[in-house]
Design an enzyme around this catalytic site. Structure first.
Site, short mmCIF file in Angstrom:
data_model
loop_
_atom_site.label_atom_id
_atom_site.label_comp_id
_atom_site.label_asym_id
_atom_site.label_seq_id
_atom_site.Cartn_x
_atom_site.Cartn_y
_atom_site.Cartn_z
N CYS A 56 -49.31 -120.30 34.34
CA CYS A 56 -47.71 -120.42 34.66
C CYS A 56 -47.25 -121.75 33.75
O CYS A 56 -47.80 -122.74 34.39
CB CYS A 56 -47.63 -120.48 36.03
N CYS A 63 -45.38 -124.24 35.86
CA CYS A 63 -46.20 -124.89 36.80
C CYS A 63 -46.98 -126.21 36.14
O CYS A 63 -47.04 -127.25 36.69
CB CYS A 63 -47.38 -124.01 37.41
#
Length: 111
Positions: free
Chosen positions: A31, A34
């Site tokens: 991600c 993230c």
């Protein structure tokens, strides 16, 4: 002070029993937002060392925790105090917005 990686094995000790408020970063390695959130949290962990604990949970390795907290998107930040979730934010948070959440988290319960 860096952000500690945790999973089911040390969740209770590091989060549930923490005397400090805890910011939990639920993330996945694939991600991109993230990764960006992780950089922001690393800086905040240094700034708030000794006042707020920062931990990260890889949802693919700690699937049980992701299920327990009904994590449907990453990154998701859980703001915890006394072992209880007091806030949950999905998606990337701007540093200023995150600082405001941390300020609220540090307030005494009766304030």
């Amino acid at each position: 002070m860096s952000v500690m990686s945790i999973d089911e094995s040390n969740w209770d000790v590091e989060v549930q029993q923490s005397e400090q408020p805890v910011v939990v970063d639920f993330f996945a390695t694939w991600c991109a937002p993230c990764k960006a959130m992780g950089l922001v949290l690393d800086k905040l962990a240094e700034r708030h060392a000794g006042e707020v604990k920062f931990v990260k949970v890889n949802i693919e390795e700690a699937f049980g925790l992701a299920q327990r907290f009904n994590i449907r998107a990453v990154p998701t930040l859980a703001f915890m105090k006394g072992g209880d979730v007091v806030g949950l934010e999905a998606g990337f948070m701007a540093p200023a917005q995150l600082e405001a959440k941390i300020r609220d988290l540090r307030q005494p319960a009766n304030a």
